[in-house]
Design a protein around this motif. Structure first.
Motif, PDB file in Angstrom:
ATOM      1  N   ALA A 150       0.834  -1.205   0.000  1.00 36.11           N
ATOM      2  CA  ALA A 150       0.000   0.000   0.000  1.00 36.11           C
ATOM      3  C   ALA A 150       0.869   1.256   0.000  1.00 36.11           C
ATOM      4  CB  ALA A 150      -0.927  -0.006   1.216  1.00 36.11           C
ATOM      5  N   ASP A 151       1.920   1.244   0.819  1.00 36.63           N
ATOM      6  CA  ASP A 151       2.838   2.399   0.870  1.00 36.63           C
ATOM      7  C   ASP A 151       3.438   2.656  -0.512  1.00 36.63           C
ATOM      8  OD1 ASP A 151       2.489   2.808   3.552  1.00 36.63           O
ATOM      9  OD2 ASP A 151       4.386   1.873   4.179  1.00 36.63           O
TER      10      ASP A 151
ATOM     11  N   THR B 159       2.316   1.740  -3.450  1.00 35.80           N
ATOM     12  CA  THR B 159       1.298   2.187  -4.410  1.00 35.80           C
ATOM     13  C   THR B 159       1.024   3.681  -4.243  1.00 35.80           C
ATOM     14  OG1 THR B 159       0.295  -0.003  -4.345  1.00 35.80           O
ATOM     15  CG2 THR B 159      -1.060   1.777  -5.232  1.00 35.80           C
ATOM     16  N   ARG B 160       0.869   4.087  -2.988  1.00 40.27           N
ATOM     17  CA  ARG B 160       0.607   5.514  -2.717  1.00 40.27           C
ATOM     18  C   ARG B 160       1.784   6.374  -3.165  1.00 40.27           C
ATOM     19  NH1 ARG B 160      -2.158   3.479   2.127  1.00 40.27           N
ATOM     20  NH2 ARG B 160      -0.236   3.534   3.328  1.00 40.27           N
TER      21      ARG B 160
ATOM     22  N   LYS C 294       1.404   9.216  -6.111  1.00 40.20           N
ATOM     23  CA  LYS C 294       1.730  10.606  -5.738  1.00 40.20           C
ATOM     24  C   LYS C 294       2.865  11.135  -6.611  1.00 40.20           C
ATOM     25  CE  LYS C 294       0.320  10.539  -0.898  1.00 40.20           C
ATOM     26  NZ  LYS C 294       0.898  10.268   0.430  1.00 40.20           N
TER      27      LYS C 294
ATOM     28  N   SER D 296      -3.810  12.482  -6.998  1.00 40.55           N
ATOM     29  CA  SER D 296      -4.093  12.631  -5.570  1.00 40.55           C
ATOM     30  C   SER D 296      -5.051  11.564  -5.060  1.00 40.55           C
ATOM     31  CB  SER D 296      -4.607  14.028  -5.257  1.00 40.55           C
ATOM     32  OG  SER D 296      -5.739  14.288  -6.037  1.00 40.55           O
ATOM     33  N   LEU D 297      -4.885  11.259  -3.767  1.00 43.13           N
ATOM     34  CA  LEU D 297      -5.665  10.199  -3.130  1.00 43.13           C
ATOM     35  C   LEU D 297      -7.010  10.731  -2.658  1.00 43.13           C
ATOM     36  CD1 LEU D 297      -2.986   8.544  -0.787  1.00 43.13           C
ATOM     37  CD2 LEU D 297      -3.476   8.059  -3.184  1.00 43.13           C
TER      38      LEU D 297
ATOM     39  N   PRO E 245      -5.937   6.442   4.373  1.00 41.10           N
ATOM     40  CA  PRO E 245      -5.863   5.314   3.439  1.00 41.10           C
ATOM     41  C   PRO E 245      -5.311   4.056   4.099  1.00 41.10           C
ATOM     42  CG  PRO E 245      -4.167   6.950   2.932  1.00 41.10           C
ATOM     43  CD  PRO E 245      -4.997   7.532   4.034  1.00 41.10           C
TER      44      PRO E 245
ATOM     45  N   THR F  43      -6.113   1.392  -3.034  1.00 39.75           N
ATOM     46  CA  THR F  43      -5.801   2.821  -3.073  1.00 39.75           C
ATOM     47  C   THR F  43      -6.742   3.492  -4.069  1.00 39.75           C
ATOM     48  OG1 THR F  43      -3.504   2.436  -2.450  1.00 39.75           O
ATOM     49  CG2 THR F  43      -3.979   4.511  -3.573  1.00 39.75           C
TER      50      THR F  43
ATOM     51  N   VAL G 289      -7.851   6.716  -6.133  1.00 40.75           N
ATOM     52  CA  VAL G 289      -7.081   7.835  -6.692  1.00 40.75           C
ATOM     53  C   VAL G 289      -7.940   8.630  -7.678  1.00 40.75           C
ATOM     54  CG1 VAL G 289      -4.928   8.435  -7.902  1.00 40.75           C
ATOM     55  CG2 VAL G 289      -5.070   6.287  -6.613  1.00 40.75           C
TER      56      VAL G 289
ATOM     57  N   ARG H 191      -9.578   2.550  -8.459  1.00 38.31           N
ATOM     58  CA  ARG H 191      -9.101   1.909  -7.233  1.00 38.31           C
ATOM     59  C   ARG H 191      -8.189   0.743  -7.609  1.00 38.31           C
ATOM     60  NH1 ARG H 191     -14.021  -0.100  -4.522  1.00 38.31           N
ATOM     61  NH2 ARG H 191     -14.842  -0.063  -6.643  1.00 38.31           N
TER      62      ARG H 191
END
Ligand SMILES: *Cc1c(COP(=O)(O)O)cnc(C)c1O
Length: 377
Positions: free
Chosen positions: A269-270, A272-273, A277, A282-283, A288, A293, A295, A329
């Motif tokens: 997840a980290d 992917t974010r 970014k 932006s999320l 989250p 994720t 977006v 997503r």
């Protein structure tokens, strides 16, 4: 060109080949000592998923069946409940409670927002005779995780029980049912648990059982008293071959170690974010989580996800309701590793560019790779 498929949606998720093949065995009769003993050891091992010492019950249903089980066994017409609604699945609790005649105090959140424990405390103080609080652990429609541990700390001081929808959260988000004091956990097995769709599970605390016994509601198929009476056997025909698959999936979880399974989801997840970014996107979510994720894209995400699915073979989910066309997503859930994240980010870079909104190629992928190297996975 032929198309290889990559399933990056938040359920159903990819099923490992060994789990699929584990189902390809003789369908034996479910009332035999042989099968009941398989059921017993499988249910026993499933307690690990919930981090509970209590019995875990397996239902032939999708995740919503486990949610309905929670409602029909604890809510009678006219009973007061609190429902947290931060998206599509919070709405499902609302719909279910409505269908069974509850008086609902709805805590409505903006999509992408999470519930603050004080909001629940205020609602319980307004209505101390509330019988149950219905919460969503991971709101899959927005990629948001609610602070279940902190919510449980509030609810434990009241008469009400805390019921959580952990359908997508199971194995993706840390969950310690007994230690945190969550009363009912409902889940489906086609997401983090890596099974083909068709099975659901539910576990109850002693406080939840007391509520079930006091509750005079109408139900049959999902009546927990029948499940408890026949435990570890099942009151109706269980999903025999899917239980074999569950054994294989649980073996995988045991081998990896549940803490490592949670950690893997967090790293994916980290990464992917970090990737989206770095691409300047932006999320949606204010909190989250590890499941999916969500977006925002400047493009029509209906068209975007269609291009990725039909041309690239990469399936992601779009937005639901008012977010339809606005978000996509990308899931990092279940049988997924670092290169699934890379595939997703690469597909996003290419599809945006192909659709006329050029993204800097390789930049999202690079950001994710850096996280994987830093984490040493
Ligand atoms: C997938 C999901 C469900 C229910 O799904 P089924 O289609 O009934 O299996 C419920 N809640 C959440 C949060 C989910 O992600």
């Amino acid at each position: 060109m032929f198309k290889k498929n990559y399933l990056l949606a938040p359920g159903p998720t990819p099923v490992p080949i060994n789990v699929l093949l584990a189902g390809a065995k003789d369908t034996i009769h479910h009332r035999t000592p042989e099968f009941v003993s398989i059921m017993e050891s499988t249910l026993e091992k499933s307690k690990m998923l919930f981090q509970t010492k209590e019995k875990v019950y397996c239902l032939v249903a999708s995740g919503t069946g486990a949610m309905e089980t929670a409602v029909v066994n604890t809510v009678a017409p006219g009973d007061k409940v609190i429902v947290i609604d931060g998206g599509k699945f919070g709405e499902r609790w609302d719909d279910l409670c409505k269908a069974y005649g509850a008086k609902i105090d709805l805590i409505k959140l903006e999509w992408g927002d999470y519930v603050r424990p004080e909001q629940i405390k205020d609602a319980l103080d307004r209505n101390p005779d509330t019988v149950a609080v219905f919460a969503t652990h991971s709101e899959t429609s927005t990629g948001t995780v609610n602070p279940i541990k902190e919510i449980a700390e509030v609810v434990r001081n009241y008469k009400a029980i805390l019921v959580t929808d952990a359908v997508s959260a199971m194995l993706a988000e840390p969950l310690k049912m007994d230690e945190w004091g969550v009363d009912i956990v409902a889940t489906g097995l086609q997401k983090g648990v890596m099974l083909p769709p068709g099975l659901a599970m539910i576990a109850l605390s002693p406080k939840a059982w007391a509520r079930v016994k006091a509750c005079d509601s109408k139900h049959y198929y999902f009546g927990l008293k029948y499940y408890d009476k026949s435990y570890p056997d099942s009151p109706w025909t269980p999903g025999v071959n899917q239980i074999y698959q569950l054994q294989a999936a649980l073996d995988m979880v045991e081998k990896e170690g549940i803490e490592n399974v949670w950690k893997r989801h967090q790293i994916l997840a980290d990464a992917t974010r970090a990737g989206v970014k770095a691409l300047g996107l932006s999320l949606l979510s204010k909190r989250p989580g590890n499941v999916t994720t969500a977006v925002f894209s400047p493009l029509d995400t209906g068209k975007l996800t269609k291009l990725m699915r039909d041309k690239y073979g990469v399936t992601m989910a779009g937005g639901q309701d008012h977010l339809k066309g606005k978000i996509f997503r990308v899931a990092h859930l279940g049988y997924m590793g670092k290169f699934d994240v890379i595939v997703g980010l690469s597909a996003l870079e290419m599809a945006h560019t192909e659709m006329g909104h050029p993204l800097p190629l390789g930049v999202g992928v690079k950001a994710a790779e850096e996280i994987f190297l830093k984490e040493g996975i």
